[in-house]
Design an enzyme around this catalytic site. Structure first.
Site, PDB file in Angstrom:
ATOM      1  CE  LYS A  31      37.925  31.441  39.981  1.00 35.44           C
ATOM      2  NZ  LYS A  31      38.456  32.805  39.615  1.00 35.44           N
ATOM      3  CG  ASP A  58      41.856  33.331  40.954  1.00 41.10           C
ATOM      4  OD1 ASP A  58      43.040  33.320  40.688  1.00 41.10           O
ATOM      5  OD2 ASP A  58      41.008  33.320  40.149  1.00 41.10           O
ATOM      6  CE  LYS A  60      44.626  33.705  37.430  1.00 42.79           C
ATOM      7  NZ  LYS A  60      43.005  34.161  37.846  1.00 42.79           N
ATOM      8  CG  ASP A  63      55.294  42.840  43.101  1.00 42.97           C
ATOM      9  OD1 ASP A  63      56.734  43.118  42.971  1.00 42.97           O
ATOM     10  OD2 ASP A  63      54.397  43.634  43.465  1.00 42.97           O
ATOM     11  CB  THR A  67      56.132  42.526  47.168  1.00 36.76           C
ATOM     12  OG1 THR A  67      57.018  43.378  47.152  1.00 36.76           O
ATOM     13  CG2 THR A  67      54.778  43.024  46.880  1.00 36.76           C
ATOM     14  CB  THR A 122      43.372  29.353  29.389  1.00 31.35           C
ATOM     15  OG1 THR A 122      42.619  30.103  30.145  1.00 31.35           O
ATOM     16  CG2 THR A 122      43.801  28.165  29.937  1.00 31.35           C
ATOM     17  NE  ARG A 213      31.033  32.453  32.338  1.00 34.43           N
ATOM     18  CZ  ARG A 213      31.657  32.756  31.423  1.00 34.43           C
ATOM     19  NH1 ARG A 213      31.261  33.502  30.489  1.00 34.43           N
ATOM     20  NH2 ARG A 213      32.850  32.201  31.240  1.00 34.43           N
TER      21      ARG A 213
END
Ligand code: C5P
Length: 232
Positions: A31, A58, A60, A63, A67, A122, A213
């Protein structure tokens, strides 16, 4: 395929490519988010795609439909495997994203990327939702936006572990659910509060797991990825 998508949340392209080189073959894809993309642009994606990696871009998008369609077409030209938009951009925006992915892929004679939607970030609390005018609760909003994304022709949604069940029940078995917040029982949870293990998330109905992580900050990232993959 291996359902683990590794979030390359690092500061430099060199660090991202070094991680990808270590992890290639042990995970399902990578990602790339706003942080690396804003610094390095398309070249970081192109280099991974050239090595045969599946890339989830990613960014997101949110618009006006025209676009977003242009941005999704550009992502399709880059050869990404998955791209996302905000479902709160509405049906017309999501339909434009879907159509742009399909049309651009057809032009290039290649498969269209999966186009998925973010429902509710989230990071937003119930109070924060009320502040932006959503009074019916987060769960209902997630369900509403997942159903809207599906009816606009999108392939799936990003969902936190606690939302997987609601979305599966509403959208059925073939809708893709991409889930972050994965931790082993022994992992440091960091800033993620409600986590599931890989096995729990998959048995709850997740299609893909976004893991950052626990893999990228491990002393041996490949061994960590293999351990998480073996837990499923
Ligand atoms: O390091 P960690 O495993 O927590 O990384 C999870 C990745 O998924 C990060 O890139 C984070 O931005 C992303 N993400 C998330 N929660 C969401 C949506 C995306 O943790 N709801």
């Amino acid at each position: 395929m291996n359902p683990i998508l590794v979030a390359l949340d690092v500061d430099t392209a060199d660090a991202a490519h070094a991680l990808a080189d270590q992890l290639r073959g042990a995970v399902g894809g990578f990602k790339i988010g706003k942080r690396l993309f804003t610094s390095y642009g398309p070249s970081i994606v192109e280099r991974l795609v050239a090595r045969g990696d599946r890339v989830f871009l990613d960014l997101k998008f949110h618009d006006i439909p025209n676009t977003v369609a242009g941005a999704v077409a550009a992502a399709t030209r880059l050869g990404v495997w998955m791209v996302n938009v905000h479902a709160s951009g509405g049906r017309a925006m999501m339909t434009a994203a879907r159509d742009a992915a399909d049309a651009e892929a057809a032009k290039l004679s290649r498969p269209a990327p999966l186009v998925i939607a973010v429902t509710v970030l989230t990071s937003l609390s119930e109070d924060a939702m009320v502040e932006v005018g959503v009074n019916g609760g987060i769960a209902a909003q997630v369900e509403r936006l997942a159903a809207l994304a599906q009816s606009a022709g999108l392939d799936g949604v990003v969902a936190s572990p606690q939302e997987i069940g609601i979305i599966r029940a509403r959208c059925g078995a073939s809708f893709q659910v991409v889930t972050p917040g994965i931790r082993s029982a022994s992992d440091d949870k960091g800033d993620q509060s409600r986590t599931l293990t890989a096995a729990q998330a998959l048995s709850a109905g997740a299609s893909y797991l976004v893991v950052g992580r626990p893999i990228i900050a491990a002393a041996d990232p490949r061994a960590a990825a293999e351990r998480i993959a073996a837990e499923r």
